[in-house]
Design an enzyme around this catalytic site. Structure first.
Site, PDB file in Angstrom:
ATOM      1  N   GLY A  33       0.839  -1.207   0.000  1.00  0.00           N
ATOM      2  CA  GLY A  33       0.000   0.000   0.000  1.00  0.00           C
ATOM      3  C   GLY A  33       0.868   1.249   0.000  1.00  0.00           C
ATOM      4  N   VAL A  51      -2.416  -7.913  -2.685  1.00  0.00           N
ATOM      5  CA  VAL A  51      -2.275  -8.792  -1.510  1.00  0.00           C
ATOM      6  C   VAL A  51      -3.348  -9.873  -1.456  1.00  0.00           C
ATOM      7  CG1 VAL A  51      -1.080  -7.052  -0.103  1.00  0.00           C
ATOM      8  CG2 VAL A  51      -3.581  -7.281   0.091  1.00  0.00           C
ATOM      9  N   SER A  59      -5.727  -0.611  13.138  1.00  0.00           N
ATOM     10  CA  SER A  59      -6.597   0.566  13.274  1.00  0.00           C
ATOM     11  C   SER A  59      -7.144   0.595  14.698  1.00  0.00           C
ATOM     12  CB  SER A  59      -7.773   0.448  12.298  1.00  0.00           C
ATOM     13  OG  SER A  59      -8.750   1.428  12.589  1.00  0.00           O
ATOM     14  N   TYR A  92     -14.606  -4.688   8.999  1.00  0.00           N
ATOM     15  CA  TYR A  92     -13.260  -4.078   8.969  1.00  0.00           C
ATOM     16  C   TYR A  92     -12.646  -4.120  10.370  1.00  0.00           C
ATOM     17  CZ  TYR A  92      -9.871  -0.156   8.579  1.00  0.00           C
ATOM     18  OH  TYR A  92      -8.757   0.650   8.621  1.00  0.00           O
ATOM     19  N   ALA A 142     -11.546  -7.538  11.144  1.00  0.00           N
ATOM     20  CA  ALA A 142     -10.317  -7.900  10.422  1.00  0.00           C
ATOM     21  C   ALA A 142      -9.105  -7.249  11.083  1.00  0.00           C
ATOM     22  CB  ALA A 142     -10.422  -7.462   8.958  1.00  0.00           C
ATOM     23  N   LYS A 143      -9.237  -5.986  11.478  1.00  0.00           N
ATOM     24  CA  LYS A 143      -8.099  -5.290  12.099  1.00  0.00           C
ATOM     25  C   LYS A 143      -7.815  -5.852  13.498  1.00  0.00           C
ATOM     26  CE  LYS A 143      -7.018  -2.187   8.865  1.00  0.00           C
ATOM     27  NZ  LYS A 143      -5.723  -2.206   8.159  1.00  0.00           N
TER      28      LYS A 143
HETATM   29  N1  LIG Z   1      -7.053   6.666   6.758  1.00  0.00           N
HETATM   30  C1  LIG Z   1      -7.577   6.235   7.899  1.00  0.00           C
HETATM   31  O1  LIG Z   1      -8.459   6.888   8.475  1.00  0.00           O
HETATM   32  C2  LIG Z   1      -7.098   4.945   8.512  1.00  0.00           C
HETATM   33  C3  LIG Z   1      -7.401   4.715   9.857  1.00  0.00           C
HETATM   34  C4  LIG Z   1      -6.968   3.544  10.446  1.00  0.00           C
HETATM   35  C5  LIG Z   1      -6.273   2.623   9.702  1.00  0.00           C
HETATM   36  N2  LIG Z   1      -5.992   2.859   8.393  1.00  0.00           N
HETATM   37  C6  LIG Z   1      -5.256   1.844   7.650  1.00  0.00           C
HETATM   38  O2  LIG Z   1      -4.090   2.424   7.110  1.00  0.00           O
HETATM   39  C7  LIG Z   1      -3.721   1.731   5.929  1.00  0.00           C
HETATM   40  C8  LIG Z   1      -3.494   2.739   4.805  1.00  0.00           C
HETATM   41  O3  LIG Z   1      -4.704   3.415   4.549  1.00  0.00           O
HETATM   42  P1  LIG Z   1      -4.784   4.840   3.828  1.00  0.00           P
HETATM   43  O4  LIG Z   1      -5.747   5.636   4.590  1.00  0.00           O
HETATM   44  O5  LIG Z   1      -3.426   5.356   3.560  1.00  0.00           O
HETATM   45  O6  LIG Z   1      -5.519   4.425   2.485  1.00  0.00           O
HETATM   46  P2  LIG Z   1      -5.156   4.713   0.952  1.00  0.00           P
HETATM   47  O7  LIG Z   1      -6.317   4.240   0.161  1.00  0.00           O
HETATM   48  O8  LIG Z   1      -4.687   6.105   0.789  1.00  0.00           O
HETATM   49  O9  LIG Z   1      -3.932   3.731   0.734  1.00  0.00           O
HETATM   50  C9  LIG Z   1      -4.101   2.339   0.691  1.00  0.00           C
HETATM   51  C10 LIG Z   1      -3.228   1.795  -0.408  1.00  0.00           C
HETATM   52  O10 LIG Z   1      -3.394   0.374  -0.419  1.00  0.00           O
HETATM   53  C11 LIG Z   1      -3.476  -0.025  -1.758  1.00  0.00           C
HETATM   54  N3  LIG Z   1      -4.215  -1.289  -1.851  1.00  0.00           N
HETATM   55  C12 LIG Z   1      -5.554  -1.479  -1.685  1.00  0.00           C
HETATM   56  N4  LIG Z   1      -5.855  -2.757  -1.902  1.00  0.00           N
HETATM   57  C13 LIG Z   1      -4.687  -3.390  -2.180  1.00  0.00           C
HETATM   58  C14 LIG Z   1      -4.356  -4.722  -2.500  1.00  0.00           C
HETATM   59  N5  LIG Z   1      -5.305  -5.663  -2.611  1.00  0.00           N
HETATM   60  N6  LIG Z   1      -3.073  -5.043  -2.712  1.00  0.00           N
HETATM   61  C15 LIG Z   1      -2.109  -4.087  -2.636  1.00  0.00           C
HETATM   62  N7  LIG Z   1      -2.363  -2.793  -2.378  1.00  0.00           N
HETATM   63  C16 LIG Z   1      -3.650  -2.453  -2.149  1.00  0.00           C
HETATM   64  C17 LIG Z   1      -4.205   1.101  -2.486  1.00  0.00           C
HETATM   65  O11 LIG Z   1      -3.940   1.085  -3.876  1.00  0.00           O
HETATM   66  C18 LIG Z   1      -3.625   2.323  -1.790  1.00  0.00           C
HETATM   67  O12 LIG Z   1      -2.494   2.825  -2.455  1.00  0.00           O
HETATM   68  C19 LIG Z   1      -4.845   0.732   5.655  1.00  0.00           C
HETATM   69  O13 LIG Z   1      -4.469  -0.528   6.121  1.00  0.00           O
HETATM   70  C20 LIG Z   1      -5.999   1.290   6.462  1.00  0.00           C
HETATM   71  O14 LIG Z   1      -6.906   0.291   6.823  1.00  0.00           O
HETATM   72  C21 LIG Z   1      -6.386   4.022   7.788  1.00  0.00           C
END
Ligand SMILES: NC(=O)c1ccc[n+]([C@@H]2O[C@H](COP(=O)([O-])OP(=O)(O)OC[C@H]3O[C@@H](n4cnc5c(N)ncnc54)[C@H](O)[C@@H]3O)[C@@H](O)[C@H]2O)c1
Length: 247
Positions: free
Chosen positions: A11, A57, A135, A148, A151-152
């Site tokens: 990601g 993934v 998360s 979600y 899963a987390k």
């Molecule tokens: N933004 C939030 O509020 C938040 C809060 C808690 C946790 N998270 C976690 O942080 C992590 C990053 O999230 P983000 O907010 O930067 O999101 P984002 O969408 O900006 O980035 C996620 C990235 O993962 C990639 N991705 C999605 N599915 C994929 C796959 N099957 N294989 C490979 N890459 C894949 C996407 O292309 C993207 O570039 C995630 O695991 C998310 O669950 C985010």
């Protein structure tokens, strides 16, 4: 040289992942930016003189190919940040089997699969750092994110077990839990949901530091847990969420 260790960020083209990739690169890591979005991964990699690899993934062969490409180009992966993730706000009773499977596959099975692909080399080399981006939803639950959150929560428990099982190889595994953070993922979730904006506004109001997270809040925590100096910290769950959860 320990500074130049090879770090895989899944990601790595996303909001949090690209900040993590940049922070690791500025600490001298050789970074593999692995993402479903190949062009975006290439842009981030170009910025930090890293390597971009296409990765889904949810597909076992994609995971083994991506790890093999990284290994051929840079050597065995020593730091693995599982940051790829996805979510959508949805009332639980409207979360059908297809959406449930997708959420679990991306957010839980994906990191399990990537960890399995890198832990063999780490064990052999008697060094490794796994940092899983979970998360706060996985610690305390979150409205409209039941599956979600499950899963987390599973990812946090998985991280602790890996920490126990691989400690004898001097490998550490920790989970970082952002609260809602200003990224393309969250913006898209809010846009697609009627109730999403209300939920996030309420979370922001109940966050002691009174704002959403930013990628640059999360990245340094990940870089620290990935560092040599954090070698005696394992199986931990670190919230980076402005005090939203304090358990
Ligand atoms: N933004 C939030 O509020 C938040 C809060 C808690 C946790 N998270 C976690 O942080 C992590 C990053 O999230 P983000 O907010 O930067 O999101 P984002 O969408 O900006 O980035 C996620 C990235 O993962 C990639 N991705 C999605 N599915 C994929 C796959 N099957 N294989 C490979 N890459 C894949 C996407 O292309 C993207 O570039 C995630 O695991 C998310 O669950 C985010």
């Amino acid at each position: 040289m320990s500074g130049s260790r090879v770090a895989l960020v899944t990601g790595g083209a996303g909001g949090l992942g690209s900040a993590i990739a940049r922070t690791l690169a500025s600490a001298g890591r050789r970074v593999v930016v692995a993402d479903l979005e190949r062009a975006a991964a290439e842009r981030v990699a170009a910025e930090i003189s890293g390597l971009a690899v296409a990765l889904d993934v949810t597909r076992p062969e994609s995971v083994s190919e991506a790890v093999a490409r990284a290994r051929d180009a840079l050597g065995p992966i020593e730091i693995c940040v599982n940051c790829a993730g996805w979510d959508e706000f949805r009332p639980f009773l409207e979360t059908d089997d297809a959406l449930t499977a997708k959420l679990i596959e991306i957010n839980l099975v994906g990191p399990i699969r990537v960890s399995r692909a890198v832990l063999g080399d780490m064990s052999e080399r008697r060094f490794g750092r796994i940092v899983n981006i979970a998360s706060d939803a996985g610690r305390v639950g979150s409205s409209l994110e039941a599956v979600y959150s499950g899963a987390k929560g599973g990812l946090i428990a998985f991280t602790k077990t890996i920490a126990r099982e691989f400690a004898r190889f001097a490998i550490t595994a920790n989970a970082v839990c952002p609260g809602p953070a200003d990224t393309p993922l969250l913006a898209g979730m809010i846009e697609k949901s009627d109730a999403g904006r209300r939920v996030i506004d309420a979370v922001e109001r109940s966050t002691p530091l009174r704002r959403l997270g930013r990628p640059e809040d999360v990245a340094p925590a990940v870089a620290f847990l990935a560092s040599e100096e954090a070698g005696f910290i394992t199986g931990q769950t670190l919230s980076v969420s402005g005090g939203l959860t304090m358990a």
